[in-house]
Design a protein around this motif. Structure first.
Motif, PDB file in Angstrom:
ATOM      1  N   ASP A  77       0.881  -1.214  -0.056  1.00 26.34           N
ATOM      2  CA  ASP A  77      -0.073   0.045   0.067  1.00 26.34           C
ATOM      3  C   ASP A  77       0.857   1.302  -0.163  1.00 26.34           C
ATOM      4  O   ASP A  77       0.400   2.280  -0.458  1.00 26.34           O
ATOM      5  CB  ASP A  77      -1.013  -0.040   1.151  1.00 26.34           C
ATOM      6  CG  ASP A  77      -2.071  -0.996   1.030  1.00 26.34           C
ATOM      7  OD1 ASP A  77      -2.581  -1.328   0.026  1.00 26.34           O
ATOM      8  OD2 ASP A  77      -2.025  -1.740   2.099  1.00 26.34           O
ATOM      9  N   ILE A  78       1.906   1.366   0.726  1.00 27.05           N
ATOM     10  CA  ILE A  78       2.836   2.431   0.883  1.00 27.05           C
ATOM     11  C   ILE A  78       3.364   2.689  -0.699  1.00 27.05           C
ATOM     12  O   ILE A  78       3.577   3.935  -1.183  1.00 27.05           O
ATOM     13  CB  ILE A  78       3.905   2.140   1.844  1.00 27.05           C
ATOM     14  CG1 ILE A  78       3.404   2.464   3.076  1.00 27.05           C
ATOM     15  CG2 ILE A  78       4.950   3.427   1.483  1.00 27.05           C
ATOM     16  CD1 ILE A  78       2.755   3.805   3.312  1.00 27.05           C
ATOM     17  N   THR A  79       3.763   1.548  -1.626  1.00 30.71           N
ATOM     18  CA  THR A  79       4.280   1.489  -2.829  1.00 30.71           C
ATOM     19  C   THR A  79       3.281   2.224  -3.637  1.00 30.71           C
ATOM     20  O   THR A  79       3.478   3.169  -4.347  1.00 30.71           O
ATOM     21  CB  THR A  79       4.674   0.244  -3.327  1.00 30.71           C
ATOM     22  OG1 THR A  79       5.636  -0.324  -2.577  1.00 30.71           O
ATOM     23  CG2 THR A  79       4.996   0.456  -4.843  1.00 30.71           C
ATOM     24  N   ARG A  80       1.964   1.765  -3.653  1.00 36.01           N
ATOM     25  CA  ARG A  80       0.885   2.333  -4.423  1.00 36.01           C
ATOM     26  C   ARG A  80       0.610   3.625  -4.087  1.00 36.01           C
ATOM     27  O   ARG A  80       0.388   4.869  -5.053  1.00 36.01           O
ATOM     28  CB  ARG A  80      -0.550   1.692  -4.263  1.00 36.01           C
ATOM     29  CG  ARG A  80      -0.358   0.342  -4.819  1.00 36.01           C
ATOM     30  CD  ARG A  80      -1.880  -0.596  -4.343  1.00 36.01           C
ATOM     31  NE  ARG A  80      -1.722  -1.756  -4.731  1.00 36.01           N
ATOM     32  CZ  ARG A  80      -2.630  -2.947  -4.724  1.00 36.01           C
ATOM     33  NH1 ARG A  80      -3.650  -2.432  -3.931  1.00 36.01           N
ATOM     34  NH2 ARG A  80      -2.454  -3.829  -5.272  1.00 36.01           N
ATOM     35  N   ILE A  81       0.699   4.078  -2.705  1.00 33.37           N
ATOM     36  CA  ILE A  81       0.431   5.484  -2.374  1.00 33.37           C
ATOM     37  C   ILE A  81       1.646   6.423  -2.884  1.00 33.37           C
ATOM     38  O   ILE A  81       1.464   7.544  -3.407  1.00 33.37           O
ATOM     39  CB  ILE A  81       0.196   5.697  -0.737  1.00 33.37           C
ATOM     40  CG1 ILE A  81      -1.065   4.984  -0.246  1.00 33.37           C
ATOM     41  CG2 ILE A  81       0.313   7.140  -0.315  1.00 33.37           C
ATOM     42  CD1 ILE A  81      -1.074   4.747   1.086  1.00 33.37           C
ATOM     43  N   THR A  82       3.025   5.886  -2.830  1.00 32.54           N
ATOM     44  CA  THR A  82       4.006   6.695  -3.425  1.00 32.54           C
ATOM     45  C   THR A  82       4.176   7.076  -4.652  1.00 32.54           C
ATOM     46  O   THR A  82       4.188   8.196  -5.167  1.00 32.54           O
ATOM     47  CB  THR A  82       5.298   5.933  -2.926  1.00 32.54           C
ATOM     48  OG1 THR A  82       5.174   5.776  -1.239  1.00 32.54           O
ATOM     49  CG2 THR A  82       6.456   6.884  -3.482  1.00 32.54           C
ATOM     50  N   CYS A  83       3.561   5.929  -5.385  1.00 35.10           N
ATOM     51  CA  CYS A  83       3.639   6.215  -6.870  1.00 35.10           C
ATOM     52  C   CYS A  83       2.402   7.422  -7.214  1.00 35.10           C
ATOM     53  O   CYS A  83       2.494   8.349  -7.985  1.00 35.10           O
ATOM     54  CB  CYS A  83       3.198   4.868  -7.704  1.00 35.10           C
ATOM     55  SG  CYS A  83       4.682   3.741  -7.463  1.00 35.10           S
ATOM     56  N   TYR A  84       1.265   7.102  -6.372  1.00 34.51           N
ATOM     57  CA  TYR A  84       0.197   8.286  -6.810  1.00 34.51           C
ATOM     58  C   TYR A  84       0.620   9.695  -6.156  1.00 34.51           C
ATOM     59  O   TYR A  84       0.508  10.649  -6.867  1.00 34.51           O
ATOM     60  CB  TYR A  84      -0.804   7.894  -6.107  1.00 34.51           C
ATOM     61  CG  TYR A  84      -2.140   8.916  -6.077  1.00 34.51           C
ATOM     62  CD1 TYR A  84      -3.097   8.715  -7.352  1.00 34.51           C
ATOM     63  CD2 TYR A  84      -2.339  10.012  -5.447  1.00 34.51           C
ATOM     64  CE1 TYR A  84      -3.958   9.673  -7.309  1.00 34.51           C
ATOM     65  CE2 TYR A  84      -3.108  10.844  -5.368  1.00 34.51           C
ATOM     66  CZ  TYR A  84      -4.278  10.840  -6.445  1.00 34.51           C
ATOM     67  OH  TYR A  84      -5.304  11.739  -6.448  1.00 34.51           O
ATOM     68  N   THR A  85       1.369   9.705  -5.187  1.00 36.53           N
ATOM     69  CA  THR A  85       1.944  10.853  -4.717  1.00 36.53           C
ATOM     70  C   THR A  85       2.896  11.643  -5.628  1.00 36.53           C
ATOM     71  O   THR A  85       2.647  12.760  -5.892  1.00 36.53           O
ATOM     72  CB  THR A  85       2.300  10.609  -3.314  1.00 36.53           C
ATOM     73  OG1 THR A  85       1.238  10.331  -2.398  1.00 36.53           O
ATOM     74  CG2 THR A  85       2.777  12.258  -2.563  1.00 36.53           C
ATOM     75  N   ILE A  86       3.841  10.824  -6.056  1.00 39.94           N
ATOM     76  CA  ILE A  86       4.851  11.398  -7.053  1.00 39.94           C
ATOM     77  C   ILE A  86       3.885  11.913  -8.225  1.00 39.94           C
ATOM     78  O   ILE A  86       4.351  13.084  -8.718  1.00 39.94           O
ATOM     79  CB  ILE A  86       5.771  10.304  -7.618  1.00 39.94           C
ATOM     80  CG1 ILE A  86       6.788   9.954  -6.082  1.00 39.94           C
ATOM     81  CG2 ILE A  86       6.593  10.670  -8.409  1.00 39.94           C
ATOM     82  CD1 ILE A  86       7.527   8.591  -6.477  1.00 39.94           C
ATOM     83  N   GLY A  87       3.192  11.262  -8.944  1.00 38.82           N
ATOM     84  CA  GLY A  87       2.223  12.027  -9.859  1.00 38.82           C
ATOM     85  C   GLY A  87       1.722  13.073  -9.668  1.00 38.82           C
ATOM     86  O   GLY A  87       1.615  14.040 -10.486  1.00 38.82           O
TER      87      GLY A  87
END
Length: 248
Positions: A213-223
């Motif tokens: 979930d942190i990986t998914r959140i990180t990818c979204y946030t970077i975008g």
């Protein structure tokens, strides 16, 4: 029960929480007359445990994830004419007695989203979860363009202006990060935190998976950081000062 709770609903997303849901809902009803539970496809009789309580229950036939559960609850709260929603997890980690403190912060800081930030007793958090939360706080604050304490807490006060963004293109736990960023970046809403205690009650079970979930959140946030631009300025605004804290 204060007058301002009449325009507020407590929203509780639940997935297989039969062991804790009745106690959580009962405690919420003691603080707020309007409670909405979204049973996200539970297979353990979660909804049946509260069938006799005066609450609105929405049921998904199969699990759709926390984001979809929150989205459904936001839509229902808007349909009921609510001015705001306080969210709580169904596993018992949030204390409904903190709801008046979140409402007090909302009165003191109009047009703010309020987070029940787990700042009291942080040493009780498992080390892996604490590190994952720290990474999320660092990144999501950058995404918001302002410092935020405990971006992973599910106990929050959402004003109506933020509820209306239920159509965000994000699912599962990413939705909670997305709604923070949208509140700060697009709704012009500030974020204030109320310190609450870390609680891991017996019988509760988190559906959050730190690595995935942190990986998914990180990818979204970077975008989102890239999409909103002014990357360096956003970083300085979000990490150059302390988060706004309301001490009730």
């Amino acid at each position: 029960m204060s007058d301002d709770t009449n325009a507020v609903a407590v929203l509780i997303p639940a997935l297989n929480e039969a062991a804790t849901i009745r106690e959580v809902v009962g405690a919420a009803l003691a603080e707020c007359a309007r409670v909405i539970v979204v049973d996200d496809g539970s297979s353990d009789g979660t909804a049946e445990r509260i069938a006799d309580l005066p609450v609105t229950v929405l049921r998904h036939a199969t699990p759709r994830g926390k984001g979809q559960a929150l989205r459904a609850g936001f839509e229902e709260a808007l349909r009921q004419g609510c001015a705001a929603v306080v969210t709580m997890d169904a596993d018992g980690q949030h204390d409904a007695r903190d709801i008046p403190r979140l409402l007090a912060a909302a009165r003191s800081y109009p047009d703010h989203l309020v987070i029940g930030a787990r700042l009291l007793g942080r040493e009780r958090q498992p080390a892996a979860r604490r590190r994952a939360n720290a990474v999320a706080d660092w990144g999501i604050s950058w995404g918001c363009g302002l410092p935020v304490a405990d971006t992973q807490s599910g106990q929050r006060y959402y004003p109506r202006r933020v509820l209306e963004r239920f159509d965000l293109a994000a699912d599962d736990f990413v939705f909670e990060a997305a709604i923070l960023i949208a509140a700060a970046r697009e709704c012009g809403v500030g974020i204030v935190s109320v310190p609450i205690a870390v609680r891991y009650p017996e019988g509760g079970a988190s559906h959050f998976r730190p690595v995935r979930d942190i990986t998914r959140i990180t990818c979204y946030t970077i975008g989102q950081v890239i999409r909103h631009g002014h990357v360096i300025a956003s970083y300085r605004r979000s990490h150059g000062r302390r988060p706004l804290i309301f001490e009730a």
